[in-house]
Design a protein around this motif. Sequence first.
Motif, PDB file in Angstrom:
ATOM      1  N   CYS A  79       0.844  -1.153   0.163  1.00 42.95           N
ATOM      2  CA  CYS A  79       0.110  -0.132  -0.032  1.00 42.95           C
ATOM      3  C   CYS A  79       0.889   1.509  -0.166  1.00 42.95           C
ATOM      4  O   CYS A  79       0.590   2.174  -0.793  1.00 42.95           O
ATOM      5  CB  CYS A  79      -0.959   0.089   1.017  1.00 42.95           C
ATOM      6  SG  CYS A  79      -2.062  -1.042   1.201  1.00 42.95           S
ATOM      7  N   MET A  80       1.892   1.115   0.682  1.00 43.69           N
ATOM      8  CA  MET A  80       2.774   2.646   0.905  1.00 43.69           C
ATOM      9  C   MET A  80       3.399   2.848  -0.344  1.00 43.69           C
ATOM     10  O   MET A  80       3.698   3.871  -0.799  1.00 43.69           O
ATOM     11  CB  MET A  80       4.052   2.334   2.126  1.00 43.69           C
ATOM     12  CG  MET A  80       3.146   2.449   3.200  1.00 43.69           C
ATOM     13  SD  MET A  80       2.294   3.849   3.808  1.00 43.69           S
ATOM     14  CE  MET A  80       3.870   4.778   4.319  1.00 43.69           C
ATOM     15  N   GLU A  81       3.796   1.617  -0.992  1.00 42.11           N
ATOM     16  CA  GLU A  81       4.479   1.742  -2.412  1.00 42.11           C
ATOM     17  C   GLU A  81       3.429   2.090  -3.541  1.00 42.11           C
ATOM     18  O   GLU A  81       3.995   3.025  -4.253  1.00 42.11           O
ATOM     19  CB  GLU A  81       5.236   0.564  -2.785  1.00 42.11           C
ATOM     20  CG  GLU A  81       6.427   0.161  -2.113  1.00 42.11           C
ATOM     21  CD  GLU A  81       7.107  -0.826  -2.766  1.00 42.11           C
ATOM     22  OE1 GLU A  81       7.487  -0.595  -3.948  1.00 42.11           O
ATOM     23  OE2 GLU A  81       7.810  -1.600  -2.145  1.00 42.11           O
ATOM     24  N   ALA A  82       2.220   1.890  -3.427  1.00 43.94           N
ATOM     25  CA  ALA A  82       1.217   2.324  -4.273  1.00 43.94           C
ATOM     26  C   ALA A  82       0.794   3.681  -4.230  1.00 43.94           C
ATOM     27  O   ALA A  82       0.732   4.357  -5.218  1.00 43.94           O
ATOM     28  CB  ALA A  82      -0.001   1.266  -4.240  1.00 43.94           C
ATOM     29  N   ILE A  83       0.687   4.127  -2.873  1.00 45.05           N
ATOM     30  CA  ILE A  83       0.519   5.579  -2.788  1.00 45.05           C
ATOM     31  C   ILE A  83       1.725   6.305  -3.216  1.00 45.05           C
ATOM     32  O   ILE A  83       1.183   7.267  -3.671  1.00 45.05           O
ATOM     33  CB  ILE A  83       0.298   5.597  -0.988  1.00 45.05           C
ATOM     34  CG1 ILE A  83      -0.885   5.036  -0.653  1.00 45.05           C
ATOM     35  CG2 ILE A  83       0.133   7.214  -0.749  1.00 45.05           C
ATOM     36  CD1 ILE A  83      -1.064   4.588   0.682  1.00 45.05           C
ATOM     37  N   GLU A 103      -2.055   3.469  10.821  1.00 44.38           N
ATOM     38  CA  GLU A 103      -2.004   5.000  10.953  1.00 44.38           C
ATOM     39  C   GLU A 103      -1.171   5.503   9.856  1.00 44.38           C
ATOM     40  O   GLU A 103      -1.415   6.634   9.118  1.00 44.38           O
ATOM     41  CB  GLU A 103      -1.268   5.305  12.355  1.00 44.38           C
ATOM     42  CG  GLU A 103      -1.110   6.898  12.524  1.00 44.38           C
ATOM     43  CD  GLU A 103      -0.413   7.108  13.700  1.00 44.38           C
ATOM     44  OE1 GLU A 103       0.031   8.263  13.974  1.00 44.38           O
ATOM     45  OE2 GLU A 103      -0.122   6.285  14.477  1.00 44.38           O
ATOM     46  N   GLU A 104       0.107   5.015   9.254  1.00 40.44           N
ATOM     47  CA  GLU A 104       1.012   5.466   8.569  1.00 40.44           C
ATOM     48  C   GLU A 104       0.341   5.399   7.200  1.00 40.44           C
ATOM     49  O   GLU A 104       0.376   6.454   6.413  1.00 40.44           O
ATOM     50  CB  GLU A 104       2.408   4.739   8.298  1.00 40.44           C
ATOM     51  CG  GLU A 104       2.854   5.032   9.757  1.00 40.44           C
ATOM     52  CD  GLU A 104       4.246   4.309   9.842  1.00 40.44           C
ATOM     53  OE1 GLU A 104       4.878   3.655   8.814  1.00 40.44           O
ATOM     54  OE2 GLU A 104       4.979   4.102  10.886  1.00 40.44           O
ATOM     55  N   ILE A 105      -0.261   4.174   6.885  1.00 40.43           N
ATOM     56  CA  ILE A 105      -1.167   4.073   5.536  1.00 40.43           C
ATOM     57  C   ILE A 105      -1.998   5.291   5.455  1.00 40.43           C
ATOM     58  O   ILE A 105      -2.111   5.852   4.332  1.00 40.43           O
ATOM     59  CB  ILE A 105      -1.715   2.772   5.570  1.00 40.43           C
ATOM     60  CG1 ILE A 105      -0.766   1.566   5.099  1.00 40.43           C
ATOM     61  CG2 ILE A 105      -2.516   2.758   4.095  1.00 40.43           C
ATOM     62  CD1 ILE A 105      -1.098   0.071   5.404  1.00 40.43           C
ATOM     63  N   ALA A 106      -2.937   5.711   6.469  1.00 43.17           N
ATOM     64  CA  ALA A 106      -3.955   6.354   6.489  1.00 43.17           C
ATOM     65  C   ALA A 106      -3.398   7.848   6.188  1.00 43.17           C
ATOM     66  O   ALA A 106      -3.798   8.665   5.357  1.00 43.17           O
ATOM     67  CB  ALA A 106      -4.852   6.307   7.797  1.00 43.17           C
ATOM     68  N   LYS A 107      -2.441   8.326   6.780  1.00 38.61           N
ATOM     69  CA  LYS A 107      -1.835   9.638   6.964  1.00 38.61           C
ATOM     70  C   LYS A 107      -1.436   9.762   5.298  1.00 38.61           C
ATOM     71  O   LYS A 107      -1.354  10.756   4.662  1.00 38.61           O
ATOM     72  CB  LYS A 107      -1.031   9.757   7.907  1.00 38.61           C
ATOM     73  CG  LYS A 107      -1.465   9.829   9.189  1.00 38.61           C
ATOM     74  CD  LYS A 107      -0.751  10.271  10.232  1.00 38.61           C
ATOM     75  CE  LYS A 107      -1.331  10.488  11.686  1.00 38.61           C
ATOM     76  NZ  LYS A 107      -0.049  10.956  12.911  1.00 38.61           N
TER      77      LYS A 107
END
Length: 347
Positions: A79-83, A103-107
């Motif tokens: 998810c973080m890479e896609a964002i 939390e990190e994904i959401a932010k």
Amino acid sequence: MKPKYGIIGCGNISRFHFNGLRKTGAEIVHISDINEQAATPYVKEFNSRFSKDYRQLIADPEVTVVSVLTSSKYHYDICMEAIKAGKDVICEKTMANNAKEAEEIAKASLASGKLFFVSYMKRFFPAVRKAKELLPRLGKIFSAQVRAYQNWGTDFYNLGNADAFEYVLNSYGGAVIKCAGSHMIDMTMNFLGRPKSLYANVDYVPGSKFDRKATALFEYDSGLVASFETATHKLSRIGYERNSWDEFIQINGVNGRIEIYTVLWDHPENNGALLVYYDNESETSTEYRFEAINPFDIEMAYFNECLEHRENGNPNVIDGFNVDMIIESMVESSNKKAPVEIDWKGI
């Protein structure tokens, strides 16, 4: 603009996403899985590109939406890479392995301005959507009960150890709360919102981290206390369909009551979820029996429409974060044997 999908993960849950996207006429341009054999039928059907390495899919400039259908332990990195790559995301539940990751994904997602959806598909049962419509008629809510009991084919209450089920923990980061309870935690917040605190007991197979039952009380600013329980069992003829699947929500207000009985998640075409609405003013009880449908199909059509029109919808990244926060708070409360205030991190 028509979204173009990249699908990461072709395990058991993926067939529901592929089926739903197929019915919407979605364009699936790239598929990734470490097991090429699992991906091959879909690659052929959709005439899509294939990569064993999900990073190649994320780097594909034609992909506008990344669907993350892997085990949840991989969700954070993907998810973080896609964002970071500027993609919209659809992520299977649970969104992350723990509250910090969530939390990190959401932010990151909220800062990106891109769309992010989490697949809590039970919101899309017609019975649930109708109940949401009827909810304001109940007036002030004074009690709620939520239950998620699933038959996992083993008597975990007389099990000496959980060694044979280590794969569940490795894949999902937990057992009954994450696998069975997470959907109903999402449903609870869909109807009632975020609690301010909770008190929970989590029961494990001895000597393991395999949670076989969890009970919690969710306390709200209004004074409402909602009870929640999820458990494994071997009771073969309980539940709405008498097939061992036993999920239930009851919400009581000063003007009436709503009851929802869901159906077996991987065979929802056998029966429709049931909604019972009691109106105290007219002293009438109405049963809403809906046509049997697969909620994944409705969910995928809804997500696709939101993506086409660039509209945010639910369940979104905040909803995914909410569930992961509740799960972690339940474990914390159980470990402390005390209530915990929930810090929603400003999200």
